[in-house]
Design a protein around this motif. Structure first.
Motif, PDB file in Angstrom:
ATOM      1  N   PRO A 240      48.430  36.267  35.293  1.00  0.00           N
ATOM      2  CA  PRO A 240      46.974  36.363  35.345  1.00  0.00           C
ATOM      3  C   PRO A 240      46.523  37.292  36.467  1.00  0.00           C
ATOM      4  O   PRO A 240      47.163  37.389  37.515  1.00  0.00           O
ATOM      5  CB  PRO A 240      46.514  34.929  35.601  1.00  0.00           C
ATOM      6  N   THR A 241      45.427  37.953  36.222  1.00  0.00           N
ATOM      7  CA  THR A 241      44.842  38.830  37.239  1.00  0.00           C
ATOM      8  C   THR A 241      44.050  37.975  38.220  1.00  0.00           C
ATOM      9  O   THR A 241      43.276  37.113  37.818  1.00  0.00           O
ATOM     10  CB  THR A 241      43.913  39.862  36.584  1.00  0.00           C
ATOM     11  N   THR A 242      44.263  38.210  39.491  1.00  0.00           N
ATOM     12  CA  THR A 242      43.518  37.486  40.521  1.00  0.00           C
ATOM     13  C   THR A 242      42.814  38.484  41.407  1.00  0.00           C
ATOM     14  O   THR A 242      43.197  39.654  41.489  1.00  0.00           O
ATOM     15  CB  THR A 242      44.451  36.617  41.392  1.00  0.00           C
ATOM     16  N   SER A 243      41.789  38.014  42.077  1.00  0.00           N
ATOM     17  CA  SER A 243      41.084  38.884  43.003  1.00  0.00           C
ATOM     18  C   SER A 243      41.917  39.042  44.277  1.00  0.00           C
ATOM     19  O   SER A 243      42.732  38.179  44.598  1.00  0.00           O
ATOM     20  CB  SER A 243      39.711  38.312  43.329  1.00  0.00           C
ATOM     21  N   PRO A 244      41.715  40.132  44.999  1.00  0.00           N
ATOM     22  CA  PRO A 244      42.490  40.316  46.232  1.00  0.00           C
ATOM     23  C   PRO A 244      42.128  39.252  47.265  1.00  0.00           C
ATOM     24  O   PRO A 244      41.018  38.723  47.273  1.00  0.00           O
ATOM     25  CB  PRO A 244      42.075  41.703  46.726  1.00  0.00           C
TER      26      PRO A 244
END
Length: 144
Positions: A2-6
């Motif tokens: 999954p893509t996560t925020s920095p």
């Protein structure tokens, strides 16, 4: 995956007097100390989520006793000062590097020393030079 925020981060400095050290660093950096939300603090105590002993008064304002922070300029990390029971006993493993233009470095050094910093050394590598200093509680930082 999954893509996560920095992730973001703040720099936390352990100290004996978080409010006094936050004041010192605010002056040193030209930043401001985060304002206290006295109404919020009182509401937390009234609701039983905090004790009166968790608070103190600093410069006439009700504040959390354990910490104080600086308001950073846009894009800079927040700096938090947290009270710890033990004194500093060894060199910091992480320190701040304050950057000034070469022409402004002597004036900044003079100002920091007058405010209570202590010069502990000087260093250079190639064309780069810096002064090693400590704040009033002995935390090392460099002025480059």
């Amino acid at each position: 995956m999954p893509t996560t925020s920095p992730l973001t981060f703040q720099v936390t400095i352990d100290c004996a007097d978080p409010h006094g050290l936050a004041d010192w660093w605010a002056e040193a950096l030209g930043w401001a100390v985060e304002p206290s939300d006295e109404a919020f603090i009182r509401s937390m105590v009234a609701a039983g989520h905090a004790q009166e002993s968790d608070t103190t008064t600093h410069r006439g304002t009700l504040v959390w006793a354990e910490g104080a922070a600086l308001v950073p300029p846009e894009g800079m990390p927040r700096v938090l000062f947290m009270r710890v029971p033990e004194p500093k006993t060894a060199k910091n493993r992480l320190h701040l590097d304050l950057r000034a233009g070469e022409a402004d470095r002597p004036a900044h050094l003079e100002r920091l020393l007058a405010a209570g910093a202590t010069e502990t050394g000087r260093g250079s590598q190639g064309p780069h030079a810096w002064v090693v200093l400590t704040d009033p509680e002995g935390n090392e930082f460099c002025l480059a």
